[in-house]
Design a protein around this motif. Sequence first.
Motif, PDB file in Angstrom:
ATOM      1  N   SER A 173       3.342   0.670  -7.616  1.00 15.91           N
ATOM      2  CA  SER A 173       3.948   1.124  -6.466  1.00 15.91           C
ATOM      3  C   SER A 173       3.247   2.286  -5.630  1.00 15.91           C
ATOM      4  N   GLN A 174       2.782   3.155  -6.483  1.00 14.34           N
ATOM      5  CA  GLN A 174       2.117   4.261  -5.738  1.00 14.34           C
ATOM      6  C   GLN A 174       0.949   4.293  -5.160  1.00 14.34           C
ATOM      7  N   ILE A 175       0.552   2.988  -5.054  1.00 12.89           N
ATOM      8  CA  ILE A 175      -0.660   2.760  -4.320  1.00 12.89           C
ATOM      9  C   ILE A 175      -0.749   1.590  -3.389  1.00 12.89           C
ATOM     10  N   LEU A 176       0.617   1.037  -3.276  1.00 15.07           N
ATOM     11  CA  LEU A 176       0.832  -0.029  -2.412  1.00 15.07           C
ATOM     12  C   LEU A 176       0.365   0.159  -1.013  1.00 15.07           C
ATOM     13  N   SER A 177       0.760   1.400  -0.671  1.00 18.55           N
ATOM     14  CA  SER A 177       0.509   1.776   0.804  1.00 18.55           C
ATOM     15  C   SER A 177      -0.841   1.766   1.067  1.00 18.55           C
ATOM     16  N   LEU A 178      -1.663   2.216   0.092  1.00 24.03           N
ATOM     17  CA  LEU A 178      -3.173   2.204   0.632  1.00 24.03           C
ATOM     18  C   LEU A 178      -3.915   1.049   0.414  1.00 24.03           C
ATOM     19  N   CYS A 179      -3.393  -0.063  -0.091  1.00 22.04           N
ATOM     20  CA  CYS A 179      -3.949  -1.221  -0.135  1.00 22.04           C
ATOM     21  C   CYS A 179      -3.874  -2.144   0.955  1.00 22.04           C
ATOM     22  N   THR A 180      -4.977  -1.806   1.811  1.00 19.22           N
ATOM     23  CA  THR A 180      -5.317  -2.455   3.153  1.00 19.22           C
ATOM     24  C   THR A 180      -6.812  -3.207   3.309  1.00 19.22           C
TER      25      THR A 180
END
Length: 186
Positions: free
Chosen positions: A178-185
């Motif tokens: 969850s701590q990297i979900l926003s970085l996964c693009t």
Amino acid sequence: MSRVGLYFGSFNPVHNGHLMLAQWILNNDYVDEIWFVVSPQNPFKVNKELMPSELRLEMLRRSAEIDPRMHACDIELSLPTPSYTINTLRALSERYPDTRFTMIMGADNVPGLPRWREAQAIFDMCDILVYPRDNMPVSPVEGARISVMDAAPQFDVSSTQIRDWLRNGKPISHYVPSQILSLCTL
């Protein structure tokens, strides 16, 4: 002498399978710590679509926070590309002379080991810990000290699948920390 497992990879992106395997290895006392070594360019995957190295490193740093025995290692980002394992091992051995390194790899990589740059020097410098993949048998490699983790769990997820899901707008929240979900693009 500390025992460090070197878990090399593109980690494009790191996913829960990587982390669960690392914790399993640590909990079963194969090594004392695991360093996730982000590879800026694997010489066998020259045309692979990669997220920026610094982004993948940051994902590893955040993901490794779940266990104090796990660390993101940026050494290959300061070495020439493509990344050759022998260069990384030499640099790490120089910086950490009191550390015994073990390379962690999937069974699918073992057949290609003899083709790696200075393979015998790699075999002389470290042990190799292999996790099973798709019931693929692991044959001995001359000169290498290989141990197979037959009881290791297998995880049916890959970074390639995750990138495909991202491209197609599908959710990945159950597959990445969850701590990297926003970085996964992409």
